[in-house]
Design a protein around this motif. Sequence first.
Motif, PDB file in Angstrom:
ATOM      1  N   GLN A   1       0.824  -1.205   0.000  1.00 30.72           N
ATOM      2  CA  GLN A   1       0.000   0.000   0.000  1.00 30.72           C
ATOM      3  C   GLN A   1       0.857   1.253   0.000  1.00 30.72           C
ATOM      4  OE1 GLN A   1      -2.449  -0.279   3.541  1.00 30.72           O
ATOM      5  NE2 GLN A   1      -4.175  -0.979   2.338  1.00 30.72           N
TER       6      GLN A   1
ATOM      7  N   THR B   1      -0.013   5.378   0.938  1.00 29.70           N
ATOM      8  CA  THR B   1      -1.036   6.233   1.538  1.00 29.70           C
ATOM      9  C   THR B   1      -0.544   7.663   1.574  1.00 29.70           C
ATOM     10  OG1 THR B   1      -1.771   4.404   2.934  1.00 29.70           O
ATOM     11  CG2 THR B   1      -2.415   6.609   3.623  1.00 29.70           C
TER      12      THR B   1
ATOM     13  N   THR C   1      -3.852   0.338  -3.033  1.00 31.43           N
ATOM     14  CA  THR C   1      -3.363  -0.992  -2.694  1.00 31.43           C
ATOM     15  C   THR C   1      -3.092  -1.752  -3.986  1.00 31.43           C
ATOM     16  OG1 THR C   1      -4.697  -0.974  -0.678  1.00 31.43           O
ATOM     17  CG2 THR C   1      -3.871  -3.108  -1.410  1.00 31.43           C
TER      18      THR C   1
ATOM     19  N   GLU D   1      -9.004   4.037  -1.827  1.00 29.32           N
ATOM     20  CA  GLU D   1      -9.801   4.519  -0.705  1.00 29.32           C
ATOM     21  C   GLU D   1      -9.539   6.003  -0.524  1.00 29.32           C
ATOM     22  OE1 GLU D   1      -9.601   1.889   2.857  1.00 29.32           O
ATOM     23  OE2 GLU D   1      -8.274   0.704   1.550  1.00 29.32           O
TER      24      GLU D   1
ATOM     25  N   TYR E   1     -10.839   9.107   2.217  1.00 30.86           N
ATOM     26  CA  TYR E   1     -11.608   9.436   3.411  1.00 30.86           C
ATOM     27  C   TYR E   1     -11.445  10.908   3.753  1.00 30.86           C
ATOM     28  CZ  TYR E   1     -11.631   4.395   3.875  1.00 30.86           C
ATOM     29  OH  TYR E   1     -11.787   3.060   3.624  1.00 30.86           O
TER      30      TYR E   1
ATOM     31  N   GLN F   1     -12.994   6.691   9.458  1.00 32.79           N
ATOM     32  CA  GLN F   1     -12.835   6.172   8.092  1.00 32.79           C
ATOM     33  C   GLN F   1     -13.821   5.055   7.758  1.00 32.79           C
ATOM     34  OE1 GLN F   1      -8.532   5.543   7.407  1.00 32.79           O
ATOM     35  NE2 GLN F   1      -8.263   6.724   9.280  1.00 32.79           N
TER      36      GLN F   1
ATOM     37  N   GLU G   1     -16.642   5.780   5.653  1.00 33.65           N
ATOM     38  CA  GLU G   1     -17.233   6.041   4.335  1.00 33.65           C
ATOM     39  C   GLU G   1     -16.142   6.308   3.295  1.00 33.65           C
ATOM     40  OE1 GLU G   1     -20.643   8.763   2.168  1.00 33.65           O
ATOM     41  OE2 GLU G   1     -19.956   9.322   4.165  1.00 33.65           O
ATOM     42  N   ASN G   2     -15.950   5.337   2.400  1.00 33.98           N
ATOM     43  CA  ASN G   2     -14.977   5.479   1.324  1.00 33.98           C
ATOM     44  C   ASN G   2     -15.578   6.360   0.233  1.00 33.98           C
ATOM     45  OD1 ASN G   2     -13.037   5.225  -0.634  1.00 33.98           O
ATOM     46  ND2 ASN G   2     -13.121   2.997  -0.754  1.00 33.98           N
TER      47      ASN G   2
ATOM     48  N   TRP H   1     -14.123   7.236  -2.633  1.00 39.41           N
ATOM     49  CA  TRP H   1     -13.411   7.024  -3.895  1.00 39.41           C
ATOM     50  C   TRP H   1     -14.311   7.160  -5.118  1.00 39.41           C
ATOM     51  CZ3 TRP H   1      -8.273   6.530  -4.815  1.00 39.41           C
ATOM     52  CH2 TRP H   1      -7.877   6.079  -6.070  1.00 39.41           C
TER      53      TRP H   1
ATOM     54  N   LYS I   1     -10.025  13.685  -5.387  1.00 40.26           N
ATOM     55  CA  LYS I   1      -9.273  12.453  -5.636  1.00 40.26           C
ATOM     56  C   LYS I   1      -8.178  12.686  -6.669  1.00 40.26           C
ATOM     57  CE  LYS I   1     -10.980   9.021  -8.105  1.00 40.26           C
ATOM     58  NZ  LYS I   1     -11.774   7.856  -8.515  1.00 40.26           N
TER      59      LYS I   1
END
Length: 98
Positions: free
Chosen positions: A29, A31, A42, A49, A51, A59, A61-62, A64, A73
């Motif tokens: 991953q 981040t 990932t 993801e 958040y 965290q 509710e994703n 994306w 995003k």
Amino acid sequence: MSPVLNGATGQVQNSILVECRPNREHLNQITLVTTPYKLILTQGFSLGELYDLRNDPDQYENLWTHPEHQKTKTDLLEKLIRKRMDSEPHFQPRTTFG
């Protein structure tokens, strides 16, 4: 370092990049954590993801795939790429062939 740890200074940086690569059998991953967002990619998964840590600190509710968060995003993905590129240790001068 003491002024930072004691809170005597302002913001030191506006984001942090975290990479997790334990071994081949586990998740790989990357981040990006900013104020107020967290973006996670990932390896092997097409969806990431995203958040909003201010409104969803646990965290759950994703965001994306939420249409209203697509610009955020995209901006965070660009920031992640640029931060990752800046962390590379070597600069290779441009070479032309011809």
